[in-house]
Write a protein that holds these residues in place. Sequence first.
Motif, PDB file in Angstrom:
ATOM      1  N   VAL A  24       6.276  17.296 -46.910  1.00 20.41           N
ATOM      2  CA  VAL A  24       7.171  17.519 -45.839  1.00 20.41           C
ATOM      3  C   VAL A  24       6.957  19.139 -45.514  1.00 20.41           C
ATOM      4  O   VAL A  24       6.805  19.928 -46.443  1.00 20.41           O
ATOM      5  N   LEU A  25       6.992  19.683 -44.144  1.00 24.12           N
ATOM      6  CA  LEU A  25       7.132  20.877 -43.932  1.00 24.12           C
ATOM      7  C   LEU A  25       8.632  20.963 -43.120  1.00 24.12           C
ATOM      8  O   LEU A  25       8.902  20.381 -42.268  1.00 24.12           O
ATOM      9  N   LEU A  26       9.444  21.561 -43.746  1.00 25.37           N
ATOM     10  CA  LEU A  26      10.731  21.660 -43.680  1.00 25.37           C
ATOM     11  C   LEU A  26      11.092  22.976 -43.035  1.00 25.37           C
ATOM     12  O   LEU A  26      10.947  24.091 -43.464  1.00 25.37           O
ATOM     13  N   LEU A  27      11.534  22.951 -41.726  1.00 25.92           N
ATOM     14  CA  LEU A  27      11.470  24.325 -40.902  1.00 25.92           C
ATOM     15  C   LEU A  27      12.934  24.543 -40.467  1.00 25.92           C
ATOM     16  O   LEU A  27      13.803  23.537 -40.281  1.00 25.92           O
ATOM     17  N   TYR A  28      13.405  25.675 -40.885  1.00 26.94           N
ATOM     18  CA  TYR A  28      14.896  25.968 -40.495  1.00 26.94           C
ATOM     19  C   TYR A  28      14.905  27.451 -39.515  1.00 26.94           C
ATOM     20  O   TYR A  28      14.116  28.214 -39.795  1.00 26.94           O
ATOM     21  N   LEU A  56       1.744  14.331 -44.060  1.00 32.39           N
ATOM     22  CA  LEU A  56       2.800  15.498 -43.988  1.00 32.39           C
ATOM     23  C   LEU A  56       3.667  15.037 -42.784  1.00 32.39           C
ATOM     24  O   LEU A  56       3.327  14.943 -41.525  1.00 32.39           O
ATOM     25  N   ASP A  57       5.036  15.120 -43.279  1.00 28.92           N
ATOM     26  CA  ASP A  57       5.882  14.967 -42.175  1.00 28.92           C
ATOM     27  C   ASP A  57       6.511  16.466 -41.886  1.00 28.92           C
ATOM     28  O   ASP A  57       6.668  17.395 -42.746  1.00 28.92           O
ATOM     29  N   VAL A  58       6.913  16.666 -40.571  1.00 34.89           N
ATOM     30  CA  VAL A  58       7.529  17.949 -40.337  1.00 34.89           C
ATOM     31  C   VAL A  58       9.152  17.497 -39.819  1.00 34.89           C
ATOM     32  O   VAL A  58       9.438  16.931 -38.907  1.00 34.89           O
ATOM     33  N   LEU A  59       9.939  18.178 -40.620  1.00 32.76           N
ATOM     34  CA  LEU A  59      11.423  18.313 -40.203  1.00 32.76           C
ATOM     35  C   LEU A  59      11.910  19.447 -39.671  1.00 32.76           C
ATOM     36  O   LEU A  59      11.851  20.692 -40.312  1.00 32.76           O
ATOM     37  N   VAL A  60      12.907  19.349 -38.531  1.00 28.98           N
ATOM     38  CA  VAL A  60      13.290  20.727 -38.050  1.00 28.98           C
ATOM     39  C   VAL A  60      14.849  20.648 -38.239  1.00 28.98           C
ATOM     40  O   VAL A  60      15.380  19.691 -37.840  1.00 28.98           O
ATOM     41  N   ILE A  61      15.104  21.862 -38.423  1.00 28.20           N
ATOM     42  CA  ILE A  61      16.771  22.147 -38.610  1.00 28.20           C
ATOM     43  C   ILE A  61      16.971  23.203 -37.813  1.00 28.20           C
ATOM     44  O   ILE A  61      16.452  24.416 -38.199  1.00 28.20           O
ATOM     45  N   VAL A  62      17.991  23.194 -37.055  1.00 32.46           N
ATOM     46  CA  VAL A  62      18.445  24.213 -36.229  1.00 32.46           C
ATOM     47  C   VAL A  62      19.800  24.611 -37.002  1.00 32.46           C
ATOM     48  O   VAL A  62      20.701  23.935 -37.174  1.00 32.46           O
ATOM     49  N   PRO A  82      21.282  32.104 -44.988  1.00 32.95           N
ATOM     50  CA  PRO A  82      21.560  31.791 -43.788  1.00 32.95           C
ATOM     51  C   PRO A  82      21.400  32.677 -42.799  1.00 32.95           C
ATOM     52  O   PRO A  82      21.272  32.344 -41.786  1.00 32.95           O
ATOM     53  N   SER A  83      21.346  34.123 -43.072  1.00 36.27           N
ATOM     54  CA  SER A  83      21.107  34.962 -42.062  1.00 36.27           C
ATOM     55  C   SER A  83      19.609  35.290 -41.801  1.00 36.27           C
ATOM     56  O   SER A  83      19.266  35.905 -40.668  1.00 36.27           O
ATOM     57  N   GLU A  84      18.946  34.374 -42.501  1.00 39.28           N
ATOM     58  CA  GLU A  84      17.305  34.460 -42.111  1.00 39.28           C
ATOM     59  C   GLU A  84      17.135  33.780 -40.884  1.00 39.28           C
ATOM     60  O   GLU A  84      17.677  32.760 -40.631  1.00 39.28           O
ATOM     61  N   GLY A  85      16.351  34.411 -39.910  1.00 35.82           N
ATOM     62  CA  GLY A  85      16.022  33.635 -38.502  1.00 35.82           C
ATOM     63  C   GLY A  85      15.068  32.593 -38.880  1.00 35.82           C
ATOM     64  O   GLY A  85      15.469  31.646 -38.100  1.00 35.82           O
ATOM     65  N   PHE A  86      14.165  32.589 -39.437  1.00 33.73           N
ATOM     66  CA  PHE A  86      13.229  31.277 -39.684  1.00 33.73           C
ATOM     67  C   PHE A  86      12.617  31.527 -41.116  1.00 33.73           C
ATOM     68  O   PHE A  86      12.388  32.148 -41.626  1.00 33.73           O
ATOM     69  N   ILE A  87      12.379  30.064 -41.545  1.00 37.38           N
ATOM     70  CA  ILE A  87      11.967  29.706 -42.868  1.00 37.38           C
ATOM     71  C   ILE A  87      11.532  28.411 -42.897  1.00 37.38           C
ATOM     72  O   ILE A  87      11.869  27.510 -42.460  1.00 37.38           O
ATOM     73  N   GLY A  88      10.460  28.192 -43.455  1.00 36.23           N
ATOM     74  CA  GLY A  88       9.721  27.089 -43.789  1.00 36.23           C
ATOM     75  C   GLY A  88       9.178  26.854 -45.136  1.00 36.23           C
ATOM     76  O   GLY A  88       9.008  27.671 -45.989  1.00 36.23           O
ATOM     77  N   TRP A  89       9.613  25.470 -45.769  1.00 38.01           N
ATOM     78  CA  TRP A  89       9.139  25.393 -46.969  1.00 38.01           C
ATOM     79  C   TRP A  89       8.042  24.194 -46.881  1.00 38.01           C
ATOM     80  O   TRP A  89       8.282  22.789 -46.183  1.00 38.01           O
ATOM     81  N   LEU A  90       6.949  24.123 -47.613  1.00 38.74           N
ATOM     82  CA  LEU A  90       6.158  23.097 -47.634  1.00 38.74           C
ATOM     83  C   LEU A  90       6.539  22.313 -49.238  1.00 38.74           C
ATOM     84  O   LEU A  90       6.587  23.027 -50.108  1.00 38.74           O
ATOM     85  N   ILE A  91       6.939  21.330 -48.892  1.00 41.05           N
ATOM     86  CA  ILE A  91       7.288  20.241 -50.109  1.00 41.05           C
ATOM     87  C   ILE A  91       6.202  19.312 -50.331  1.00 41.05           C
ATOM     88  O   ILE A  91       5.914  18.657 -49.629  1.00 41.05           O
ATOM     89  N   GLY A  92       5.783  19.479 -51.827  1.00 41.58           N
ATOM     90  CA  GLY A  92       4.630  18.434 -52.008  1.00 41.58           C
ATOM     91  C   GLY A  92       5.374  17.062 -52.233  1.00 41.58           C
ATOM     92  O   GLY A  92       6.570  16.968 -52.469  1.00 41.58           O
TER      93      GLY A  92
END
Length: 126
Positions: A24-28, A56-62, A82-92
């Motif tokens: 999973v690529l989890l995007l916030y 690989l699945d890509v999940l997007v969180i706003v 939470p104050s971070e503008g953008f972050i992504g985690w690659l989860i195995g």
Amino acid sequence: MESIANQQKSIKAILSEKKDHRRVLLLYGRDDAQHYLIEQQEALNEMKDELAERDLDVLVIVASELQEPDRQFLMHDYKLVPSEGFIGWLIGKDGGVKQTYHKSVSPKDLFTTIDGMPMRKQESKH
């Protein structure tokens, strides 16, 4: 690309279901940093075959659509600020965070990281 906003399940439950089967690529992204989310999604939209090949699945969180239990989960388990503008985690597939991104990542760099994982190397042999 899946938006978490449309899900009835918690992020934890979604990630738990994918464990052992999918990466999973989890995007916030905060609302004021959505351009990073859009940029990342556009870069990956043209790579559907490569995403599928790597399970690989890509999940997007706003941020504004995030429920409080999910926010707490991300802060505790993924060290979300939470104050971070953008972050992504690659989860195995093992459920562990393999890489954290603080800006959009090129598909080439993402795939290079995945292809270097021991489990991915084993999959490539079969």
